[in-house]
Design a protein around this motif. Sequence first.
Motif, short mmCIF file in Angstrom:
data_model
loop_
_atom_site.label_atom_id
_atom_site.label_comp_id
_atom_site.label_asym_id
_atom_site.label_seq_id
_atom_site.Cartn_x
_atom_site.Cartn_y
_atom_site.Cartn_z
N UNK A 156 -5.61 -9.51 -23.97
CA UNK A 156 -6.19 -9.05 -25.15
C UNK A 156 -6.93 -7.81 -25.06
N UNK A 157 -8.04 -8.07 -24.14
CA UNK A 157 -8.91 -6.86 -23.67
C UNK A 157 -8.13 -5.74 -23.46
N UNK A 158 -7.24 -5.37 -22.47
CA UNK A 158 -6.33 -4.25 -22.22
C UNK A 158 -5.58 -3.69 -23.56
N UNK A 159 -5.17 -4.60 -24.25
CA UNK A 159 -4.27 -4.45 -25.59
C UNK A 159 -5.51 -3.38 -26.34
N UNK A 160 -6.77 -4.20 -26.85
CA UNK A 160 -7.70 -3.78 -27.44
C UNK A 160 -8.16 -2.11 -27.09
N UNK A 161 -8.15 -1.95 -25.46
CA UNK A 161 -8.77 -0.67 -24.98
C UNK A 161 -7.74 0.23 -25.24
N UNK A 181 -13.85 -20.49 -12.02
CA UNK A 181 -14.43 -19.51 -10.85
C UNK A 181 -14.11 -17.93 -11.17
N UNK A 182 -13.01 -17.88 -12.11
CA UNK A 182 -12.61 -16.56 -12.54
C UNK A 182 -13.16 -15.91 -13.51
N UNK A 183 -14.16 -16.38 -14.33
CA UNK A 183 -14.81 -15.95 -15.52
C UNK A 183 -15.43 -14.62 -15.36
N UNK A 184 -16.08 -14.22 -14.35
CA UNK A 184 -16.84 -12.87 -14.29
C UNK A 184 -16.28 -12.01 -14.62
N UNK A 185 -15.00 -11.57 -14.12
CA UNK A 185 -14.29 -10.31 -14.51
C UNK A 185 -13.85 -10.38 -16.18
N UNK A 186 -13.58 -11.50 -16.64
CA UNK A 186 -13.11 -11.35 -18.05
C UNK A 186 -14.21 -11.18 -18.89
N UNK A 187 -15.46 -11.68 -18.67
CA UNK A 187 -16.57 -11.60 -19.46
C UNK A 187 -16.89 -10.09 -19.12
N UNK A 188 -17.04 -9.58 -17.80
CA UNK A 188 -17.44 -8.25 -17.80
C UNK A 188 -16.76 -7.14 -18.55
N UNK A 189 -15.42 -7.40 -18.93
CA UNK A 189 -14.45 -6.61 -19.56
C UNK A 189 -14.69 -6.12 -21.04
N UNK A 190 -15.49 -7.14 -21.44
CA UNK A 190 -15.90 -6.88 -22.95
C UNK A 190 -17.23 -6.05 -23.28
N UNK A 191 -17.40 -5.63 -24.53
CA UNK A 191 -18.74 -4.89 -24.89
C UNK A 191 -19.91 -5.79 -25.14
N UNK A 212 -24.04 -10.72 -17.60
CA UNK A 212 -22.42 -10.44 -17.34
C UNK A 212 -21.61 -9.60 -18.10
N UNK A 213 -22.07 -9.23 -19.07
CA UNK A 213 -21.33 -8.13 -19.89
C UNK A 213 -22.25 -6.98 -20.17
N UNK A 214 -21.81 -6.10 -20.46
CA UNK A 214 -22.91 -4.77 -20.73
C UNK A 214 -23.91 -5.24 -21.84
#
Length: 302
Positions: A156-161, A181-191, A212-214
Amino acid sequence: MTQAPRSGHAGRVISVGRLYCDLIFTGLPKMPTLGEEVFAGGLSLTPGGGAFITAAYVAALGRPVSLASALPSGLFAEALMPELTASGVDLSASQPTSAALDPQITVAMASGVERAFLTRRSGPAVPPGFAAALATGRFAHLHIGELATLVEEPSLVPLARAAGMTVSLDCSWDDAVLARDDLAALIASVDIFLPNETEADRLGISSSAPPPAPLTVVKRGAHGSVALSAEGAVFVKARPVEVIDSTGAGDAFNAGFIDAWLSGLPVERCLRAGNRCGAEAVTRIGGATELPDLAALLAKRA
């Protein structure tokens, strides 16, 4: 604090995630326990789920918004479609659910400010054709209604970007998802990441640690909200209101915050708008039933 770029497309939002049939029991003298029967003071049946409730509040704020969900079928379609249509949310990016799937239902129980939920999920969180909808270039911002949706569809995020969009993400409690244990990268990818206080505690989010996110916004109910970024923390208190039903209050907050953020307002103003939408939500039964003109309402209280 991080602010939205002033983008085109009239700042149109698309909200993606599961649409639920909410059976809301209100006026409980206490929460049920095993072996006991509790009688509710009221019952309502409304469209629910974070994606729809946030979208409905965005529409009530006067911002164009679309919903990408699996629409109900059968008897639940008869019960819910009139309210979905009346919400002002564009449904063209949504598609009907297969009649072969179980209906997606949430039983919500509210006793004062306490609430509990029992939910049945079925089928995919994202409807077919979602990628094609984003590729039209109609949208400026994607809101993801549940962290579980992003876990299920990390594209979803790559499509939006790729479509030049900003992205926000609600958490929404899910034991199995929050234990991953794989949530950090997903959360960090959003604004913008928008957990409530309980979810933030579970994820170890605090004002003394990097967010965890900007822009991470923690919803604290009657205590207001706090925005965390690399620049520090901003706290805004909430105005006290009489709570009738807290279903969807966090999703309503999301709408107020996102609408203000997309308008380029300072984060403190975004928090105030979120708090006011959340307060409006708890004074009515159901997640997004017969909403007033929220833009006018918030302007009076500015």
